[in-house]
Design a protein around this motif. Structure first.
Motif, PDB file in Angstrom:
ATOM      1  N   VAL A  14       0.845  -1.197   0.000  1.00 56.71           N
ATOM      2  CA  VAL A  14       0.000   0.000   0.000  1.00 56.71           C
ATOM      3  C   VAL A  14       0.879   1.246   0.000  1.00 56.71           C
ATOM      4  CG1 VAL A  14      -1.955  -1.049   1.224  1.00 56.71           C
ATOM      5  CG2 VAL A  14      -0.127   0.090   2.527  1.00 56.71           C
ATOM      6  N   ALA A  15       0.284   2.329  -0.464  1.00 59.80           N
ATOM      7  CA  ALA A  15       0.955   3.623  -0.399  1.00 59.80           C
ATOM      8  C   ALA A  15       0.217   4.475   0.616  1.00 59.80           C
ATOM      9  CB  ALA A  15       0.921   4.291  -1.762  1.00 59.80           C
ATOM     10  N   ILE A  16       0.968   5.285   1.337  1.00 59.94           N
ATOM     11  CA  ILE A  16       0.335   6.267   2.220  1.00 59.94           C
ATOM     12  C   ILE A  16       0.192   7.569   1.439  1.00 59.94           C
ATOM     13  CG2 ILE A  16       0.593   7.643   4.333  1.00 59.94           C
ATOM     14  CD1 ILE A  16       2.239   5.281   5.469  1.00 59.94           C
ATOM     15  N   GLY A  17      -1.032   8.050   1.318  1.00 58.69           N
ATOM     16  CA  GLY A  17      -1.267   9.317   0.641  1.00 58.69           C
ATOM     17  C   GLY A  17      -1.629  10.383   1.661  1.00 58.69           C
ATOM     18  N   ILE A  18      -0.943  11.514   1.600  1.00 62.10           N
ATOM     19  CA  ILE A  18      -1.196  12.602   2.561  1.00 62.10           C
ATOM     20  C   ILE A  18      -1.473  13.882   1.780  1.00 62.10           C
ATOM     21  CG2 ILE A  18      -0.220  13.992   4.446  1.00 62.10           C
ATOM     22  CD1 ILE A  18       1.656  11.633   5.071  1.00 62.10           C
ATOM     23  N   THR A  74      -6.006  24.200   6.317  1.00 63.20           N
ATOM     24  CA  THR A  74      -6.716  23.956   7.567  1.00 63.20           C
ATOM     25  C   THR A  74      -6.606  22.508   8.026  1.00 63.20           C
ATOM     26  OG1 THR A  74      -8.309  25.587   6.771  1.00 63.20           O
ATOM     27  CG2 THR A  74      -8.917  24.346   8.737  1.00 63.20           C
ATOM     28  N   ASN A  75      -6.914  21.578   7.108  1.00 61.65           N
ATOM     29  CA  ASN A  75      -6.915  20.162   7.460  1.00 61.65           C
ATOM     30  C   ASN A  75      -5.935  19.360   6.620  1.00 61.65           C
ATOM     31  OD1 ASN A  75      -9.109  20.026   9.458  1.00 61.65           O
ATOM     32  ND2 ASN A  75     -10.357  20.755   7.741  1.00 61.65           N
ATOM     33  N   THR A  76      -5.447  18.294   7.213  1.00 57.39           N
ATOM     34  CA  THR A  76      -4.610  17.344   6.491  1.00 57.39           C
ATOM     35  C   THR A  76      -5.343  16.005   6.475  1.00 57.39           C
ATOM     36  OG1 THR A  76      -2.532  18.441   6.995  1.00 57.39           O
ATOM     37  CG2 THR A  76      -2.428  16.078   6.579  1.00 57.39           C
ATOM     38  N   LYS A  77      -5.470  15.450   5.257  1.00 57.57           N
ATOM     39  CA  LYS A  77      -6.138  14.160   5.116  1.00 57.57           C
ATOM     40  C   LYS A  77      -5.117  13.114   4.717  1.00 57.57           C
ATOM     41  CE  LYS A  77      -9.088  16.448   2.502  1.00 57.57           C
ATOM     42  NZ  LYS A  77     -10.079  16.692   1.429  1.00 57.57           N
ATOM     43  N   PHE A  78      -5.343  11.889   5.157  1.00 56.57           N
ATOM     44  CA  PHE A  78      -4.390  10.828   4.802  1.00 56.57           C
ATOM     45  C   PHE A  78      -5.128   9.511   4.655  1.00 56.57           C
ATOM     46  CE2 PHE A  78      -4.385  11.753   9.354  1.00 56.57           C
ATOM     47  CZ  PHE A  78      -4.803  10.540   9.876  1.00 56.57           C
ATOM     48  N   GLY A  79      -4.491   8.567   3.977  1.00 55.95           N
ATOM     49  CA  GLY A  79      -5.115   7.261   3.805  1.00 55.95           C
ATOM     50  C   GLY A  79      -4.117   6.214   3.349  1.00 55.95           C
ATOM     51  N   LEU A  80      -4.502   4.952   3.518  1.00 51.23           N
ATOM     52  CA  LEU A  80      -3.732   3.832   2.986  1.00 51.23           C
ATOM     53  C   LEU A  80      -4.408   3.396   1.695  1.00 51.23           C
ATOM     54  CD1 LEU A  80      -3.160   1.457   6.056  1.00 51.23           C
ATOM     55  CD2 LEU A  80      -1.791   3.398   5.260  1.00 51.23           C
ATOM     56  N   VAL A  81      -3.659   3.379   0.614  1.00 52.34           N
ATOM     57  CA  VAL A  81      -4.252   3.115  -0.697  1.00 52.34           C
ATOM     58  C   VAL A  81      -3.526   1.960  -1.363  1.00 52.34           C
ATOM     59  CG1 VAL A  81      -4.891   4.156  -2.897  1.00 52.34           C
ATOM     60  CG2 VAL A  81      -4.672   5.612  -0.870  1.00 52.34           C
ATOM     61  N   ASN A  82      -4.285   0.995  -1.897  1.00 56.01           N
ATOM     62  CA  ASN A  82      -3.619  -0.097  -2.617  1.00 56.01           C
ATOM     63  C   ASN A  82      -3.506   0.228  -4.111  1.00 56.01           C
ATOM     64  OD1 ASN A  82      -6.039  -0.696  -3.892  1.00 56.01           O
ATOM     65  ND2 ASN A  82      -6.526  -2.421  -2.557  1.00 56.01           N
ATOM     66  N   GLU A  92       2.637  13.789  15.204  1.00 56.67           N
ATOM     67  CA  GLU A  92       1.212  13.499  15.381  1.00 56.67           C
ATOM     68  C   GLU A  92       0.654  12.750  14.167  1.00 56.67           C
ATOM     69  OE1 GLU A  92      -0.453  13.842  18.038  1.00 56.67           O
ATOM     70  OE2 GLU A  92      -2.436  13.337  17.227  1.00 56.67           O
ATOM     71  N   LEU A  93       1.088  13.196  12.975  1.00 58.14           N
ATOM     72  CA  LEU A  93       0.678  12.526  11.734  1.00 58.14           C
ATOM     73  C   LEU A  93       1.121  11.067  11.752  1.00 58.14           C
ATOM     74  CD1 LEU A  93      -0.525  13.184   8.879  1.00 58.14           C
ATOM     75  CD2 LEU A  93       1.788  13.778   8.151  1.00 58.14           C
ATOM     76  N   TYR A  94       2.353  10.834  12.175  1.00 56.56           N
ATOM     77  CA  TYR A  94       2.900   9.480  12.231  1.00 56.56           C
ATOM     78  C   TYR A  94       2.069   8.604  13.168  1.00 56.56           C
ATOM     79  CZ  TYR A  94       6.053   5.591  13.168  1.00 56.56           C
ATOM     80  OH  TYR A  94       6.582   4.329  13.316  1.00 56.56           O
ATOM     81  N   ASN A  95       1.765   9.131  14.341  1.00 55.40           N
ATOM     82  CA  ASN A  95       0.991   8.342  15.314  1.00 55.40           C
ATOM     83  C   ASN A  95      -0.367   7.952  14.750  1.00 55.40           C
ATOM     84  OD1 ASN A  95       3.076   8.570  17.124  1.00 55.40           O
ATOM     85  ND2 ASN A  95       2.204  10.354  18.192  1.00 55.40           N
ATOM     86  N   LYS A 103      -8.715   5.652   6.229  1.00 52.66           N
ATOM     87  CA  LYS A 103      -8.357   7.062   6.094  1.00 52.66           C
ATOM     88  C   LYS A 103      -8.622   7.836   7.376  1.00 52.66           C
ATOM     89  CE  LYS A 103     -12.660   8.057   3.629  1.00 52.66           C
ATOM     90  NZ  LYS A 103     -13.267   8.629   2.427  1.00 52.66           N
ATOM     91  N   GLY A 104      -8.058   9.009   7.454  1.00 49.09           N
ATOM     92  CA  GLY A 104      -8.224   9.834   8.641  1.00 49.09           C
ATOM     93  C   GLY A 104      -7.807  11.265   8.338  1.00 49.09           C
ATOM     94  N   SER A 105      -7.844  12.090   9.368  1.00 44.11           N
ATOM     95  CA  SER A 105      -7.441  13.479   9.151  1.00 44.11           C
ATOM     96  C   SER A 105      -6.969  14.110  10.457  1.00 44.11           C
ATOM     97  CB  SER A 105      -8.598  14.293   8.571  1.00 44.11           C
ATOM     98  OG  SER A 105      -9.613  14.437   9.531  1.00 44.11           O
ATOM     99  N   LEU A 106      -6.278  15.189  10.356  1.00 39.86           N
ATOM    100  CA  LEU A 106      -5.940  16.000  11.535  1.00 39.86           C
ATOM    101  C   LEU A 106      -5.848  17.463  11.110  1.00 39.86           C
ATOM    102  CD1 LEU A 106      -2.185  15.610  12.647  1.00 39.86           C
ATOM    103  CD2 LEU A 106      -3.015  15.205  10.342  1.00 39.86           C
ATOM    104  N   LYS A 107      -5.884  18.340  12.100  1.00 35.92           N
ATOM    105  CA  LYS A 107      -5.731  19.769  11.825  1.00 35.92           C
ATOM    106  C   LYS A 107      -4.293  20.041  11.367  1.00 35.92           C
ATOM    107  CE  LYS A 107      -9.631  21.810  13.064  1.00 35.92           C
ATOM    108  NZ  LYS A 107     -10.367  22.359  11.918  1.00 35.92           N
ATOM    109  N   THR A 108      -4.141  20.895  10.358  1.00 40.75           N
ATOM    110  CA  THR A 108      -2.793  21.289   9.943  1.00 40.75           C
ATOM    111  C   THR A 108      -2.269  22.393  10.857  1.00 40.75           C
ATOM    112  OG1 THR A 108      -3.528  20.904   7.674  1.00 40.75           O
ATOM    113  CG2 THR A 108      -1.412  22.004   7.942  1.00 40.75           C
TER     114      THR A 108
END
Lengths: 321, 321
Positions: A10-14, A19-27, A52-55, A35-40
């Motif tokens: 899988v690839a991690i896409g960020i 305002t927000n950062t979105k991320f996900g695991l994509v095959n 925090e992104l890593y965790n 997928k998930g998100s956090l405040k930038t």
């Protein structure tokens, strides 16, 4: 055997936004496993943000012991593909030149590629969206700003310094509307972005008191409310999109005569106005093309779910390597 | 051994213009061993033209029994790289779609590649001229018309249909000067070509009777005579180039924000005006660029001998394959 291995990667896409950062695991098939998100915002040091992104991402990866992470792809404003940096991004709190890819690689212990969000979106469309199989197309993102990603010969055009594809800042009306942040006059972004549409709408409604655009308070005039007024039959609201579409179409004609793409892909909130903006765009693009380019270029809208497109695009950087 | 073989190979470069066709035998180092020319006009059938071209070139090849011909490269107006055709070229007598590369291959019994003259010129500059070692640059030819060849990632951008790079026809002043042949309004070619400069000069001298541009008969007003007047200190002649340079510079800024080239190469009769046109071009290019692009792009003039550049460029197509 090789195929089996591949399917477990899988690839991690960020996708980093102001305002927000979105991320996900994509095959490989473009399926987002998690997928998930956090405040930038709110992180003084970029290292704290990356911790925090890593965790958050590690939690997602741990839910899938069957996969292996191939790498990390990042879409971010003012990102430089060659240097792996984010440089002087006006909407982010980390100033100067941030060695983002290097910091990610150190924390994640994975290779990291980074490019601007519109370039990432173009890759995402080529791998998973409306541009599958195309080797020459231009992606235009019509959001708060106007971004672009240009694919030629099946490759993203990065330019000699990694900053190619700033089509939103090309001048389409010399001496025209002043841009609120760059100070340039007559850029595409000054007219065709959501902010540009809002300016046009406010100007026009002031000239035409009978328009129902005048029923909204100043801060609610945006492409969504203009669309609502157009749907109710308001001619001034329709004129806002026609005018915007004309300028966009004239700009697209110039882009076509540069790289002769098979298609232009439009993406972003503005295109929810549908034919109100797409018809004049198409009309004025064709009108401004040399005959050899006419009736050849498809004008298509993105097929990707808007919420996922940014993550998919960023992840596509990993497979492109 | 392989190197020795290589050094004995030559490419045939053919440049087809509306009036004259030039050709030459070119080796790997860009040395023209032999060259010649013939009239392009006066052949009703393209096959007759190719027969004559073959006879002339065969005479040259026979003078060099030590070389072997690798292939034929052709620069021609409205040439399509993918199809090997010349399509609806307004300045050539063969109408419709001419399968030029196929006809050359049949007659010469060698592979043949064809592209438009400005693309060929760009390849020539990359192999033998001012763009040696560059992987991202834009070539602009300022002659009777304005042509362009775009190199990105070390490759010519052909676009999906082989017609990319018509930057002379991009619109730089919407609603501006009507083009004499395409009917478009405000194209770069309408201002920055030799023909465009002549129009500007005629307009300006009519407004300023004291200008020494008025000492010339109408049909002698061209970029050469305007240059002569500028050299004599005529402010109106200088204004012709300043105005042209402003428009060219504004156009170049837009091109830079598309593909972020390391350099823009200028070539053709118009640039003999030197700093009269180059200074305002540079000034207005920089002025219209986003800050991240400023003071990075070299504006350079071609190093190739004008008489040979077209032949070299066409021959470069053979080695590119």
């Amino acid at each position: 055997m090789a195929l089996l291995d591949l399917s477990n990667e899988v690839a991690i896409g960020i996708d980093i936004g102001g305002t927000n950062t979105k991320f996900g695991l994509v095959n490989h098939r473009g399926e987002i496993l998690q997928k998930g998100s956090l405040k930038t915002t709110g992180y003084d040091k970029v290292e704290d943000f990356i911790d925090e992104l890593y965790n958050k991402i590690k939690t997602l990866v741990d839910m899938h012991p069957e996969v292996s992470v191939r790498g990390v792809g990042v879409g971010a404003p003012n990102a430089n593909y060659y240097k792996g940096t984010i440089e002087h991004a006006p909407n982010l709190s980390w100033k100067g030149v941030v060695p983002f890819a290097k910091l990610i690689t150190e924390k994640f212990e994975k290779p990291c590629s980074i490019t601007n969000d519109a370039n990432a979106a173009a890759l995402g469309e080529m791998m998973y969206g409306a541009a599958r199989g195309m080797r020459d197309f231009i992606m235009i993102t019509l959001g708060t700003g106007v971004g672009s990603g240009i694919i030629s010969n099946g490759q993203l055009i990065y330019g000699h310094d990694g900053f190619a594809g700033e089509l939103g800042h090309t001048i389409v009306k010399p001496g025209g509307r002043r841009h609120w942040s760059t100070d340039s006059e007559g850029s595409l972004e000054a007219y065709a972005s959501a902010s540009g549409i809002s300016i046009t709408a406010k100007k026009l409604r002031a000239e035409f008191p009978s328009s129902i655009l005048n029923d909204f308070p100043e801060d609610e005039i945006n492409s969504q409310t203009v669309f609502e007024c157009a749907e109710k039959g308001d001619d001034i609201a329709k004129e806002v999109f026609r005018y915007t579409g004309q300028i966009l179409g004239e700009a697209l004609a110039n882009f076509v005569m540069f790289s002769s793409p098979e298609a232009i892909l439009l993406f972003g909130g503005v295109i929810k106005a549908g034919d109100y903006i797409l018809k004049p765009t198409k009309l004025h693009m064709e009108k401004n093309l040399l005959p050899i380019f006419r009736n050849k270029v498809k004008l298509v809208t993105s097929e990707l779910d808007e919420a996922d497109a940014a993550i998919l695009g960023a992840s596509a950087l990993v497979w492109e390597k």
